[in-house]
Scaffold this motif. Structure first.
Motif, PDB file in Angstrom:
ATOM      1  N   LYS A 247       0.779  -1.259  -0.063  1.00  0.00           N
ATOM      2  CA  LYS A 247      -0.005   0.093  -0.123  1.00  0.00           C
ATOM      3  C   LYS A 247       1.074   1.238  -0.031  1.00  0.00           C
ATOM      4  O   LYS A 247       1.881   1.275   0.444  1.00  0.00           O
ATOM      5  CB  LYS A 247      -0.876  -0.015   1.287  1.00  0.00           C
ATOM      6  CG  LYS A 247      -1.969  -0.881   1.246  1.00  0.00           C
ATOM      7  CD  LYS A 247      -2.751  -1.286   2.251  1.00  0.00           C
ATOM      8  CE  LYS A 247      -3.760  -2.215   2.566  1.00  0.00           C
ATOM      9  NZ  LYS A 247      -4.478  -2.429   3.751  1.00  0.00           N
ATOM     10  N   GLN A 248       0.340   2.301  -0.544  1.00  0.00           N
ATOM     11  CA  GLN A 248       1.077   3.662  -0.490  1.00  0.00           C
ATOM     12  C   GLN A 248       0.996   4.131   0.929  1.00  0.00           C
ATOM     13  O   GLN A 248       0.067   3.609   1.691  1.00  0.00           O
ATOM     14  CB  GLN A 248       0.284   4.615  -1.345  1.00  0.00           C
ATOM     15  CG  GLN A 248       0.637   4.460  -2.788  1.00  0.00           C
ATOM     16  CD  GLN A 248       1.748   4.246  -3.235  1.00  0.00           C
ATOM     17  OE1 GLN A 248       2.684   5.247  -2.874  1.00  0.00           O
ATOM     18  NE2 GLN A 248       2.100   3.379  -4.320  1.00  0.00           N
ATOM     19  N   GLY A 249       2.022   4.916   1.424  1.00  0.00           N
ATOM     20  CA  GLY A 249       2.093   5.575   2.733  1.00  0.00           C
ATOM     21  C   GLY A 249       3.243   4.750   3.359  1.00  0.00           C
ATOM     22  O   GLY A 249       3.124   4.906   4.824  1.00  0.00           O
ATOM     23  N   ASN A 250       3.680   3.932   2.852  1.00  0.00           N
ATOM     24  CA  ASN A 250       4.702   3.178   3.762  1.00  0.00           C
ATOM     25  C   ASN A 250       5.937   4.277   4.346  1.00  0.00           C
ATOM     26  O   ASN A 250       6.426   3.997   5.328  1.00  0.00           O
ATOM     27  CB  ASN A 250       5.523   2.088   3.222  1.00  0.00           C
ATOM     28  CG  ASN A 250       4.230   0.988   2.738  1.00  0.00           C
ATOM     29  OD1 ASN A 250       3.343   0.932   3.359  1.00  0.00           O
ATOM     30  ND2 ASN A 250       4.531   0.078   1.775  1.00  0.00           N
ATOM     31  N   GLY A 251       6.204   5.278   3.510  1.00  0.00           N
ATOM     32  CA  GLY A 251       7.015   6.188   3.945  1.00  0.00           C
ATOM     33  C   GLY A 251       6.478   6.926   5.169  1.00  0.00           C
ATOM     34  O   GLY A 251       7.421   7.318   6.052  1.00  0.00           O
ATOM     35  N   LYS A 252       5.338   7.072   5.364  1.00  0.00           N
ATOM     36  CA  LYS A 252       4.720   7.944   6.428  1.00  0.00           C
ATOM     37  C   LYS A 252       4.811   6.999   7.670  1.00  0.00           C
ATOM     38  O   LYS A 252       5.141   7.303   8.540  1.00  0.00           O
ATOM     39  CB  LYS A 252       3.159   8.008   6.026  1.00  0.00           C
ATOM     40  CG  LYS A 252       2.900   9.088   5.053  1.00  0.00           C
ATOM     41  CD  LYS A 252       1.561   9.571   4.803  1.00  0.00           C
ATOM     42  CE  LYS A 252       1.553  10.514   3.809  1.00  0.00           C
ATOM     43  NZ  LYS A 252      -0.052  10.540   2.997  1.00  0.00           N
ATOM     44  N   LEU A 253       4.634   5.580   7.540  1.00  0.00           N
ATOM     45  CA  LEU A 253       4.702   4.736   8.430  1.00  0.00           C
ATOM     46  C   LEU A 253       6.250   4.594   8.904  1.00  0.00           C
ATOM     47  O   LEU A 253       6.431   4.597  10.177  1.00  0.00           O
ATOM     48  CB  LEU A 253       4.348   3.378   8.000  1.00  0.00           C
ATOM     49  CG  LEU A 253       4.363   2.183   9.245  1.00  0.00           C
ATOM     50  CD1 LEU A 253       3.434   2.553  10.262  1.00  0.00           C
ATOM     51  CD2 LEU A 253       3.862   0.934   8.532  1.00  0.00           C
ATOM     52  N   LEU A 254       7.144   4.626   8.124  1.00  0.00           N
ATOM     53  CA  LEU A 254       8.556   4.769   8.424  1.00  0.00           C
ATOM     54  C   LEU A 254       8.718   5.882   9.368  1.00  0.00           C
ATOM     55  O   LEU A 254       9.391   5.958  10.494  1.00  0.00           O
ATOM     56  CB  LEU A 254       9.557   4.889   7.235  1.00  0.00           C
ATOM     57  CG  LEU A 254      10.928   4.713   7.360  1.00  0.00           C
ATOM     58  CD1 LEU A 254      11.508   3.465   7.757  1.00  0.00           C
ATOM     59  CD2 LEU A 254      11.523   5.211   6.173  1.00  0.00           C
ATOM     60  N   VAL A 255       8.371   7.266   8.867  1.00  0.00           N
ATOM     61  CA  VAL A 255       8.741   8.367   9.641  1.00  0.00           C
ATOM     62  C   VAL A 255       8.031   8.345  11.082  1.00  0.00           C
ATOM     63  O   VAL A 255       8.363   8.628  11.992  1.00  0.00           O
ATOM     64  CB  VAL A 255       8.192   9.464   9.049  1.00  0.00           C
ATOM     65  CG1 VAL A 255       8.687  10.682   9.527  1.00  0.00           C
ATOM     66  CG2 VAL A 255       9.189   9.869   7.536  1.00  0.00           C
ATOM     67  N   ALA A 256       6.619   8.059  10.956  1.00  0.00           N
ATOM     68  CA  ALA A 256       5.878   7.880  12.162  1.00  0.00           C
ATOM     69  C   ALA A 256       6.445   6.473  13.182  1.00  0.00           C
ATOM     70  O   ALA A 256       6.200   7.150  14.530  1.00  0.00           O
ATOM     71  CB  ALA A 256       4.476   7.457  11.728  1.00  0.00           C
ATOM     72  N   GLY A 257       6.867   5.735  12.677  1.00  0.00           N
ATOM     73  CA  GLY A 257       7.595   4.825  13.551  1.00  0.00           C
ATOM     74  C   GLY A 257       8.893   5.235  14.330  1.00  0.00           C
ATOM     75  O   GLY A 257       8.977   5.150  15.472  1.00  0.00           O
ATOM     76  N   ALA A 258       9.566   6.233  13.497  1.00  0.00           N
ATOM     77  CA  ALA A 258      10.728   6.634  14.079  1.00  0.00           C
ATOM     78  C   ALA A 258      10.571   7.706  15.155  1.00  0.00           C
ATOM     79  O   ALA A 258      10.868   7.804  16.343  1.00  0.00           O
ATOM     80  CB  ALA A 258      11.771   7.293  13.062  1.00  0.00           C
ATOM     81  N   ALA A 259       9.352   8.403  14.690  1.00  0.00           N
ATOM     82  CA  ALA A 259       9.037   9.549  15.799  1.00  0.00           C
ATOM     83  C   ALA A 259       8.091   9.069  17.013  1.00  0.00           C
ATOM     84  O   ALA A 259       8.587   9.452  18.121  1.00  0.00           O
ATOM     85  CB  ALA A 259       7.977  10.418  15.073  1.00  0.00           C
ATOM     86  N   PHE A 260       7.583   7.953  16.839  1.00  0.00           N
ATOM     87  CA  PHE A 260       6.649   7.563  17.921  1.00  0.00           C
ATOM     88  C   PHE A 260       7.631   6.670  18.778  1.00  0.00           C
ATOM     89  O   PHE A 260       7.398   6.764  19.950  1.00  0.00           O
ATOM     90  CB  PHE A 260       5.627   6.575  17.381  1.00  0.00           C
ATOM     91  CG  PHE A 260       4.628   5.939  18.429  1.00  0.00           C
ATOM     92  CD1 PHE A 260       3.895   6.759  19.235  1.00  0.00           C
ATOM     93  CD2 PHE A 260       4.492   4.760  18.798  1.00  0.00           C
ATOM     94  CE1 PHE A 260       3.127   6.507  20.071  1.00  0.00           C
ATOM     95  CE2 PHE A 260       3.797   4.220  19.816  1.00  0.00           C
ATOM     96  CZ  PHE A 260       3.035   5.136  20.537  1.00  0.00           C
ATOM     97  N   PHE A 261       8.603   6.190  18.397  1.00  0.00           N
ATOM     98  CA  PHE A 261       9.761   5.515  19.278  1.00  0.00           C
ATOM     99  C   PHE A 261      10.337   6.728  20.061  1.00  0.00           C
ATOM    100  O   PHE A 261      10.448   6.457  21.288  1.00  0.00           O
ATOM    101  CB  PHE A 261      10.878   4.705  18.435  1.00  0.00           C
ATOM    102  CG  PHE A 261      12.075   4.363  19.189  1.00  0.00           C
ATOM    103  CD1 PHE A 261      11.727   3.086  19.786  1.00  0.00           C
ATOM    104  CD2 PHE A 261      13.168   4.955  19.204  1.00  0.00           C
ATOM    105  CE1 PHE A 261      12.968   2.675  20.509  1.00  0.00           C
ATOM    106  CE2 PHE A 261      14.287   4.314  19.889  1.00  0.00           C
ATOM    107  CZ  PHE A 261      14.077   3.214  20.616  1.00  0.00           C
ATOM    108  N   GLY A 262      10.685   7.651  19.505  1.00  0.00           N
ATOM    109  CA  GLY A 262      11.274   8.809  20.382  1.00  0.00           C
ATOM    110  C   GLY A 262      10.349   9.305  21.348  1.00  0.00           C
ATOM    111  O   GLY A 262      10.607   9.503  22.654  1.00  0.00           O
ATOM    112  N   VAL A 263       9.016   9.363  20.995  1.00  0.00           N
ATOM    113  CA  VAL A 263       7.954  10.029  21.893  1.00  0.00           C
ATOM    114  C   VAL A 263       7.629   8.925  22.948  1.00  0.00           C
ATOM    115  O   VAL A 263       7.607   9.149  24.219  1.00  0.00           O
ATOM    116  CB  VAL A 263       6.597  10.136  21.248  1.00  0.00           C
ATOM    117  CG1 VAL A 263       5.653  10.310  22.157  1.00  0.00           C
ATOM    118  CG2 VAL A 263       6.690  11.489  20.238  1.00  0.00           C
TER     119      VAL A 263
END
Length: 142
Positions: A13-29
């Motif tokens: 599906k499209q949006g895997n780049g968003k999941l990549l960035v969100a995963g990294a940011a959510f890890f930090g949070v």
């Protein structure tokens, strides 16, 4: 496991780049919230969230790298990618030195988590195509 299964269930599906960035940011949070939590039961929840987002991020970046790298270059690309395994102790050394300098492990974790969020946001802004990135169907020559 849940993070990896979530990414696997998404398919191409499209949006895997968003999941990549969100995963990294959510890890930090998650790290920030873990380090600031005074109640151990809450800290366990944030530890779970950190593991979930880390797993989702790692699965996603591996998938994107392997699907976008030309088949004749995949081994070399993954060889460079796996250099991060050898560099992990340097991050641990920095975290330990920071904790000692601040005389506070929780503040060191807070700073390290904030740096994860900051890097994710900077990458999303500096490389806007990253957010549009989706996995592509790869021709398998083997």
């Amino acid at each position: 496991v849940i993070g990896a299964l979530t990414v696997a269930s998404m398919g191409n599906k499209q949006g895997n780049g968003k999941l990549l960035v969100a995963g990294a940011a959510f890890f930090g949070v998650s790290l920030i919230l873990f380090s600031r939590s005074p109640i151990w039961q809450i800290a366990v929840i944030f530890t779970f969230c950190a593991g979930l987002s880390s797993s989702a991020y790692t699965t996603q970046d591996q998938t994107i790298i392997q699907t976008l790298a030309p088949k004749e270059m995949r081994g070399r690309v993954l060889g460079v990618y796996f250099l991060n395994r050898g560099l992990m102790p340097i991050g641990s050394l920095i975290a330990g030195a920071l904790a000692q300098a601040l005389n506070s492990a929780p503040w060191a974790i807070t700073i390290m988590g904030a740096s994860c969020v900051l890097v994710a946001v900077i990458m999303a802004i500096a490389v806007p195509d990253l957010l549009k990135l989706g996995t592509l169907k790869v021709e398998d020559g083997s």
